[in-house]
Design a protein around this motif. Structure first.
Motif, PDB file in Angstrom:
ATOM      1  N   GLU A 195       0.829  -1.145  -0.087  1.00 20.82           N
ATOM      2  CA  GLU A 195       0.207   0.091   0.019  1.00 20.82           C
ATOM      3  C   GLU A 195       0.870   1.208  -0.029  1.00 20.82           C
ATOM      4  O   GLU A 195       0.514   2.311  -0.568  1.00 20.82           O
ATOM      5  N   SER A 196       1.984   1.459   0.942  1.00 19.67           N
ATOM      6  CA  SER A 196       2.730   2.472   1.044  1.00 19.67           C
ATOM      7  C   SER A 196       3.372   2.682  -0.523  1.00 19.67           C
ATOM      8  O   SER A 196       3.916   3.891  -0.755  1.00 19.67           O
ATOM      9  N   GLN A 224       2.076   1.982  -3.286  1.00 19.63           N
ATOM     10  CA  GLN A 224       1.049   2.446  -4.127  1.00 19.63           C
ATOM     11  C   GLN A 224       0.847   4.030  -3.791  1.00 19.63           C
ATOM     12  O   GLN A 224       0.608   4.842  -4.781  1.00 19.63           O
ATOM     13  N   GLN A 225       1.015   4.414  -2.528  1.00 23.64           N
ATOM     14  CA  GLN A 225       0.939   6.032  -2.304  1.00 23.64           C
ATOM     15  C   GLN A 225       2.054   6.506  -3.003  1.00 23.64           C
ATOM     16  O   GLN A 225       1.863   7.643  -3.324  1.00 23.64           O
ATOM     17  N   THR A 277       1.132   7.356  -6.355  1.00 26.42           N
ATOM     18  CA  THR A 277       0.292   8.285  -6.542  1.00 26.42           C
ATOM     19  C   THR A 277       1.106   9.699  -6.173  1.00 26.42           C
ATOM     20  O   THR A 277       0.727  10.913  -7.015  1.00 26.42           O
TER      21      THR A 277
END
Ligand code: PLP
Length: 453
Positions: free
Chosen positions: A8-9, A11-12, A15
């Motif tokens: 998830e991090s 993916q952050q 972005t």
């Protein structure tokens, strides 16, 4: 890679930055890890640890990669014009104008009256010629380029007379003989290192002599048994023989000053008034403007220089033109001493620096730091007035916990780097070159040093 990308991090991060950049960073990270594994320096545990850290490491790697490597520092060295830290800080008005011109279109070379092509020199030329009572002026990238353009335009393939006492190196590999050679002129040395008389010039003049060059030996002085012909004698010789006289002033002080440390510095105004045909100087030394080479003098020669194809190779850009124009506006308004940082620092009273030093000293942790406010000297720097010292007050700091070398190094590596100097085993801060609004940065540095450990 796929596993890492799913986190998830990560993916952050994608972005926040971009997929391409994050992929590149992961690739580099894994490559680095592979190299270390191959060298056999990592245990299995180390490898696992490194892989677990990848998310946080990538974040900081990307931040570092994307942050600029050219940034602001605080100059507490007391050297006003310091080439290594960017010479002259611009006046606010000049910096604002650059911001506006840089981010839009402008009438840089566009005559709004006729709708036809104009000339970028015009913006600054009318101001400098009014200020200096001169016929014409042009601007190029820096003063080294100005010297090159003048020589190449006025004396290509011909001889240029220079006193042996003025064949100087300005630093950063600007040497008068080398620049003359590259300009395509023939150096004709006259006189000796310590003594050059007007008769030496007179005797050296031949048919193929195209120019007399006078150079301000700005970063050194010859003392003792010396002679340099007064400028007026060179002007007379130039008038008599019809050979143009050019003076490289270097530092670009426009007008004479009542400040004792500028007394011996030649000025643009007086050189032109005495009859020198062309002068050149830097925009970012004592003038206090942007990096530029400024050429001022007779229209006949300035027009020729403008036609030299090399002019195009050395021309000043729109940001320079704008900053230079606004710097000169401050001189026209007579507000240079308050608005132009270099001029302000040159003229600041020692007592004013003392008050600031005492106030700053009072804000530092006296248990940890021993602080003394003492008399000392600031320097003009930038190859101007080499020996002239400006009386100032210094904040001298020592500490039981840190050596002065440690302090100096930590200052350099602070979030806003602070440039200090070391003298007599004390850390020295000279507030003459520190902007008042930057004093809080110094205070927070020492507060941070006091609270660590
Ligand atoms: C500084 C200096 C130069 C070089 O000027 P830049 O603007 O750095 O290119 C040339 N001549 C003299 C006498 C100087 O002092």
């Amino acid at each position: 890679m796929t596993q890492i990308l799913e986190k998830e991090s990560i993916q952050q991060l994608i972005t926040l930055h971009s997929r391409q950049l994050v992929l590149l960073a992961i690739q580099e990270y894994l490559d680095g890890l592979r190299v270390d594994i191959r060298q056999g320096t990592l245990s299995e545990e180390d490898v696992i640890q490194r892989l677990c850290r990848i998310e946080s490491d990538l974040g900081s790697n990307l931040r570092k990669r994307l942050s600029p490597s050219l940034y602001k520092v605080v100059n507490a060295s007391g050297v006003i014009v310091h080439t290594n830290i960017g010479r002259a800080p611009l006046a606010e008005s000049a910096a604002r104008a650059v911001q506006e011109i840089a981010t839009g279109y402008s009438n840089l070379e566009y005559d709004l009256g006729t709708g036809k092509r104009g000339h970028r020199d015009l913006h600054f030329e009318k101001r400098i010629t009014r200020l200096l009572q001169a016929e014409a002026a042009t601007v190029c990238n820096n003063n080294a380029a100005a010297v090159l353009l003048i020589l190449n335009t006025l004396a290509l393939g011909k001889k240029v007379l220079v006193s042996r006492g003025e064949l100087v190196e300005i630093g950063g590999s600007f040497r008068i003989p080398a620049i003359m050679e590259r300009s395509g002129v023939i150096l004709h040395e006259v006189g000796t290192t310590n003594k050059t008389k007007i008769s030496d010039f007179r005797e050296a003049i031949h048919e193929d002599t195209a120019l007399i060059l006078r150079v301000h030996p700005s970063n050194y002085r010859i003392l003792g048994f010396t002679h340099r012909p007064p400028l007026q004698e060179l002007v007379d010789l130039s008038r008599e023989t019809g050979i143009p006289l050019v003076e490289d002033l270097g530092s670009g002080l426009l007008f004479s000053s009542a400040l004792p440390w500028l007394e011996r510095e030649p000025t643009a105004e007086s050189s032109l008034a005495e009859g020198v045909d062309l002068i050149c100087f830097s925009g970012d030394k004592l003038l206090g403007g942007p990096q530029a080479g400024i050429i001022v003098g007779r229209k006949q020669w300035v027009d020729l220089i403008r036609l030299n194809p090399l002019m195009r190779a050395c021309r000043a850009d729109k940001m320079t033109c704008s900053a230079l124009e606004w710097t000169l506006v401050e001189y026209e308004k007579g507000s240079q001493q308050s608005a132009i940082p270099v001029q302000r620092m040159l003229s600041a009273e020692a007592q004013e620096i003392r008050q600031r030093a005492e106030k700053l000293g009072g804000l530092l942790d006296r248990d940890l730091f021993h602080i003394e406010i003492k008399e000392g000297y600031s320097l003009i720097g930038g190859g101007s007035a080499p020996e002239e010292q400006i009386p100032t007050y210094l904040v001298a700091i020592t500490s039981e916990r840190y050596s002065v070398n440690e302090l100096e190094q930590h200052l350099r590596n602070f979030s806003v780097p602070i440039i200090a100097r070391i003298e007599d085993n004390q850390l020295i801060l000279d507030l003459r070159t520190v902007f008042p609004e930057q004093e809080s940065i110094i205070v927070s540095f020492f507060a941070e040093m006091a609270s660590s450990q």
